[in-house]
Design an enzyme around this catalytic site. Structure first.
Site, mmCIF file in Angstrom:
data_model
loop_
_atom_site.group_PDB
_atom_site.id
_atom_site.type_symbol
_atom_site.label_atom_id
_atom_site.label_comp_id
_atom_site.label_asym_id
_atom_site.label_seq_id
_atom_site.Cartn_x
_atom_site.Cartn_y
_atom_site.Cartn_z
ATOM 1 N N THR A 227 0.858 -1.184 0.000
ATOM 2 C CA THR A 227 0.000 0.000 0.000
ATOM 3 C C THR A 227 0.894 1.233 0.000
ATOM 4 O O THR A 227 2.094 1.149 -0.257
ATOM 5 C CB THR A 227 -0.947 0.000 1.219
ATOM 6 O OG1 THR A 227 -1.933 1.035 1.061
ATOM 7 C CG2 THR A 227 -0.186 0.219 2.515
ATOM 8 N N ASN A 228 0.320 2.397 0.286
ATOM 9 C CA ASN A 228 1.102 3.605 0.502
ATOM 10 C C ASN A 228 0.470 4.384 1.648
ATOM 11 O O ASN A 228 -0.532 3.959 2.218
ATOM 12 C CB ASN A 228 1.199 4.453 -0.775
ATOM 13 C CG ASN A 228 -0.165 4.887 -1.259
ATOM 14 O OD1 ASN A 228 -0.923 5.549 -0.545
ATOM 15 N ND2 ASN A 228 -0.503 4.520 -2.486
ATOM 16 N N ALA A 229 1.045 5.527 1.983
ATOM 17 C CA ALA A 229 0.623 6.252 3.183
ATOM 18 C C ALA A 229 -0.450 7.302 2.912
ATOM 19 O O ALA A 229 -0.651 8.201 3.731
ATOM 20 C CB ALA A 229 1.840 6.903 3.844
#
Length: 210
Positions: free
Chosen positions: A22-24
């Protein structure tokens, strides 16, 4: 008034039942743009990945997890919308295979075989109807304007909002809004609600004729 689809937040691509890529992305910019659009009297549909924020009560929210789920939801909603603001940061890769059980340590390294996920905005751009408009976001770390304009053309968008990694999971941001010729229409910075107001003002002037 327009019916606007906003994509927001990250997506997750699971390696096994408990781990994922995923990413932030926090979804805060999508939240801010939805708030501004609702306040202006528009109908808003949000397709959102997993976030820990609240979207406006007046907006319809479709919750998804993976990039493919986000694309499927957008394909369902977009034909009945006047325009799209693609704020989401979908995961660009997924594992070729997802393990059925939790991956355990073996004392050796683990090789991951990744494949690209669908490009949501480009897919919608390829099937957009006459009269529909599209705004994309581009997060770049090198040759930002060149890459942003290339994305705008490839995704068949009308405008693109360029930002950088400092915007991820932050309360503030700095962006440039570019048109199809690569002209910087505005450089905006500050809190995400303030920046969203500036972005939406350009959308209304350029794409909604207000």
């Amino acid at each position: 008034m327009a019916r606007i689809l906003i994509t927001s937040g990250p997506t997750r691509e699971y390696l096994d039942p408990v781990r994922y890529l995923t990413n932030a992305s926090s979804g805060r910019m999508g939240q801010a743009l939805a708030e501004v659009a609702v306040k202006a009297g528009h109908e808003v549909v949000i397709v959102s990945g997993p976030v820990e924020i609240d979207y406006p009560e007046q907006a319809q929210v479709v919750s998804v997890v993976s990039t493919e789920e986000m694309l499927e939801a957008c394909r369902e909603v977009f034909p009945r919308c006047d325009g799209l603001i693609g704020v989401a940061a979908p995961c660009d890769y997924r594992p070729r295979k997802t393990a059925r059980h939790k991956l355990s340590k073996t004392g050796r390294g683990l090789e991951l075989h990744l494949v690209e996920t669908p490009d949501i905005v480009a897919t919608l751009g390829a099937s957009r109807s006459q009269g529909q408009w599209m705004v994309a976001f581009a997060l770049e770390t090198e040759d930002p304007r060149i890459r942003a304009v290339q994305k705008l053309e490839r995704k068949r968008c009308d405008l693109i909002v360029l930002n950088g990694p400092a915007a991820i999971h932050a309360a503030t941001t700095a962006v440039e809004v570019l048109d199809r010729r690569g002209t910087v229409l505005a450089a905006l910075s500050g809190g995400k609600r303030e920046v969203a107001e500036g972005i939406f003002r350009i959308i209304e002037e350029r794409l909604l004729g207000r």
